[in-house]
Design a protein around this motif. Structure first.
Motif, short mmCIF file in Angstrom:
data_model
loop_
_atom_site.label_atom_id
_atom_site.label_comp_id
_atom_site.label_asym_id
_atom_site.label_seq_id
_atom_site.Cartn_x
_atom_site.Cartn_y
_atom_site.Cartn_z
N ARG A 169 0.85 -1.18 0.00
CA ARG A 169 0.00 0.00 0.00
C ARG A 169 0.89 1.24 0.00
N VAL A 170 0.88 1.98 -1.11
CA VAL A 170 1.72 3.16 -1.25
C VAL A 170 0.94 4.38 -0.77
N LYS A 171 1.49 5.09 0.20
CA LYS A 171 0.79 6.22 0.83
C LYS A 171 1.49 7.54 0.50
N ASP A 172 0.91 8.62 1.03
CA ASP A 172 1.48 9.97 0.92
C ASP A 172 1.65 10.42 -0.52
N LEU A 173 0.69 10.06 -1.38
CA LEU A 173 0.70 10.55 -2.75
C LEU A 173 0.00 11.90 -2.82
N THR A 174 0.20 12.61 -3.90
CA THR A 174 -0.41 13.93 -4.09
C THR A 174 -1.69 13.78 -4.90
N GLU A 175 -2.79 14.28 -4.36
CA GLU A 175 -4.08 14.14 -5.03
C GLU A 175 -4.03 14.78 -6.41
N ARG A 176 -4.60 14.08 -7.38
CA ARG A 176 -4.71 14.47 -8.79
C ARG A 176 -3.38 14.31 -9.54
N ALA A 177 -2.30 13.88 -8.86
CA ALA A 177 -1.05 13.60 -9.56
C ALA A 177 -1.11 12.20 -10.18
N GLU A 178 -0.37 12.00 -11.28
CA GLU A 178 -0.36 10.71 -11.97
C GLU A 178 0.96 9.99 -11.68
N TYR A 179 0.87 8.67 -11.46
CA TYR A 179 2.04 7.91 -11.04
C TYR A 179 2.20 6.62 -11.85
N GLN A 180 3.47 6.16 -11.91
CA GLN A 180 3.82 4.82 -12.38
C GLN A 180 4.64 4.14 -11.30
N PHE A 181 4.64 2.80 -11.32
CA PHE A 181 5.37 2.04 -10.31
C PHE A 181 6.18 0.93 -10.99
N ARG A 182 7.30 0.55 -10.35
CA ARG A 182 8.07 -0.60 -10.80
C ARG A 182 8.64 -1.30 -9.56
N VAL A 183 9.01 -2.58 -9.72
CA VAL A 183 9.40 -3.42 -8.58
C VAL A 183 10.68 -4.18 -8.91
N SER A 184 11.55 -4.33 -7.91
CA SER A 184 12.77 -5.13 -8.03
C SER A 184 12.79 -6.18 -6.91
N ALA A 185 13.33 -7.36 -7.23
CA ALA A 185 13.46 -8.43 -6.23
C ALA A 185 14.89 -8.50 -5.74
N GLU A 186 15.05 -8.99 -4.49
CA GLU A 186 16.38 -9.09 -3.88
C GLU A 186 16.59 -10.51 -3.36
N ASN A 187 17.83 -11.01 -3.50
CA ASN A 187 18.25 -12.26 -2.86
C ASN A 187 19.66 -12.08 -2.32
N LYS A 188 20.35 -13.19 -1.98
CA LYS A 188 21.68 -13.07 -1.40
C LYS A 188 22.68 -12.40 -2.34
N ALA A 189 22.43 -12.52 -3.65
CA ALA A 189 23.35 -11.92 -4.62
C ALA A 189 23.14 -10.42 -4.78
N GLY A 190 22.00 -9.92 -4.31
CA GLY A 190 21.72 -8.49 -4.43
C GLY A 190 20.36 -8.22 -5.03
N VAL A 191 20.17 -6.99 -5.49
CA VAL A 191 18.90 -6.55 -6.06
C VAL A 191 18.94 -6.73 -7.57
N GLY A 192 17.91 -7.38 -8.10
CA GLY A 192 17.84 -7.63 -9.53
C GLY A 192 17.29 -6.45 -10.30
N PRO A 193 17.09 -6.60 -11.61
CA PRO A 193 16.58 -5.51 -12.44
C PRO A 193 15.13 -5.18 -12.11
N ALA A 194 14.75 -3.94 -12.42
CA ALA A 194 13.39 -3.48 -12.15
C ALA A 194 12.42 -4.06 -13.19
N SER A 195 11.20 -4.20 -12.76
CA SER A 195 10.14 -4.70 -13.65
C SER A 195 9.78 -3.65 -14.69
N GLU A 196 8.96 -4.05 -15.62
CA GLU A 196 8.35 -3.09 -16.55
C GLU A 196 7.48 -2.13 -15.75
#
Length: 322
Positions: free
Chosen positions: A144-171
């Motif tokens: 749940r992403v909070k503290d957004l600005t009303e009427r502003a437009e947003y995009q989101f992306r996600v990265s996974a992490e394991n012992k080797a580190g953080v992988g590439p971001a999603s589309e």
């Protein structure tokens, strides 16, 4: 072969390059002492992570050391796993004025090591900068992403992490606006004038086709004198019904009216006004009766006949003059 043993050697090209040495590549002994001929495997310790290595082997007997083998394929010293692949494209739901829920699917490959968490980033469409939402990784595939600005437009992306580190971001996700989960109502139909009198006019209307996703809680009613350009609010009271009588009007004055529906998001657009209407009694004087006919004549009287007025207004008596 009993008197034969092997020596294993390694080469570290990257090490020489990092040191910027101009001398030829130097092979270094990979073990201490001699290895018995029966040993055909060796675990080479003391390598540096991130460096690339080659290996070659020579056999030794009483006559001495023989030629070295061809070098192995270069191999990078690294953990036996990689960073995870990119998670699936994020989906966005439960949008509110300052919050959104972002969810995603795990990557197809965890890189050989279990995923320990995810990082979510957001980007305002007016900017090119991605901002990390969570400082510590989340284990679930939703946030749940909070503290957004009303009427502003947003995009989101996600990265996974394991012992080797953080992988590439999603589309990146599709673009979503931070706003309440409902809109203002639509425009009501043009009001109908249902009653006219000297100081009041009654109107009725139909609700808008759309309530914007939130129930209508009030109707705003405004009037305007046709000699003015200013619309005036008729009442401060809450109006739930789709009819209303506007009182305290001026006889002989012509008015226009309009209506707007209200819900949690606020007032919607006003309706179109009906034709202007003048405050006056709900009836007019009768029209003229038909032309009289003299049907009987005497020395002292005459009989007159006529037809009633064409209008259907009720009237109580006639006035006859001669």
């Amino acid at each position: 072969m009993d008197s034969t043993c092997f020596r294993w050697w390694l080469s570290n090209h990257q090490l020489h390059r990092e040191r910027k040495e101009r001398t030829p590549t130097r092979w270094m002994k990979a073990h201490k002492g001699e290895l018995p001929a029966k040993e055909l495997t060796l675990k080479v310790e003391g390598l540096i992570e991130g460096k690339e290595y080659e290996f070659h082997v020579a056999a030794i007997n009483k006559a001495g050391q023989g030629p070295f083998s061809e070098p192995s394929e270069p191999r990078l010293a690294k953990p036996p796993y990689d960073v995870p692949e990119a998670p699936g494209k994020p989906e966005v739901s439960n949008i509110d004025a300052t919050q959104m829920t972002v969810s995603w699917t795990p990557p197809e490959s965890d890189g050989g090591s279990p995923i320990t968490g995810y990082y979510v980033e957001r980007k305002d469409t007016t900017s090119s900068k991605w901002v990390k939402v969570n400082k510590t990784p989340v284990k679930e595939t939703t946030l749940r992403v909070k503290d957004l600005t009303e009427r502003a437009e947003y995009q989101f992306r996600v990265s996974a992490e394991n012992k080797a580190g953080v992988g590439p971001a999603s589309e990146p996700s599709d673009v979503f606006m931070a706003k309440p989960p409902y809109d203002v109502p639509g425009k009501p139909d043009r009001p109908d004038i249902t009653e006219v009198d000297r100081t009041h006019i009654s109107i009725s209307w139909s609700p808008p086709e759309s309530d914007g996703g939130s129930p209508i809680t009030n109707y705003l009613i405004e009037r305007k004198d046709t000699t003015s350009t200013r619309w005036i609010k008729v009442t401060k009271e809450t109006v739930i019904d789709t009819e209303y009588t506007i009182r305290d009007l001026t006889e002989g004055q012509t008015y226009e009216f309009r209506v707007a529906a209200v819900n949690k998001a606020g007032p919607g657009p006003f309706s179109e006004p009906p034709e202007p209407k003048t405050c006056k009694p709900p009836y007019d004087v009768p029209e003229a009766p038909g032309r009289p006919d003299v049907t009987e004549v005497d020395a002292e009287h005459m009989v007159i006949t006529w037809t009633p007025p064409a209008s259907r207004w009720r009237f109580s008596y006639y006035s006859l003059c001669c």
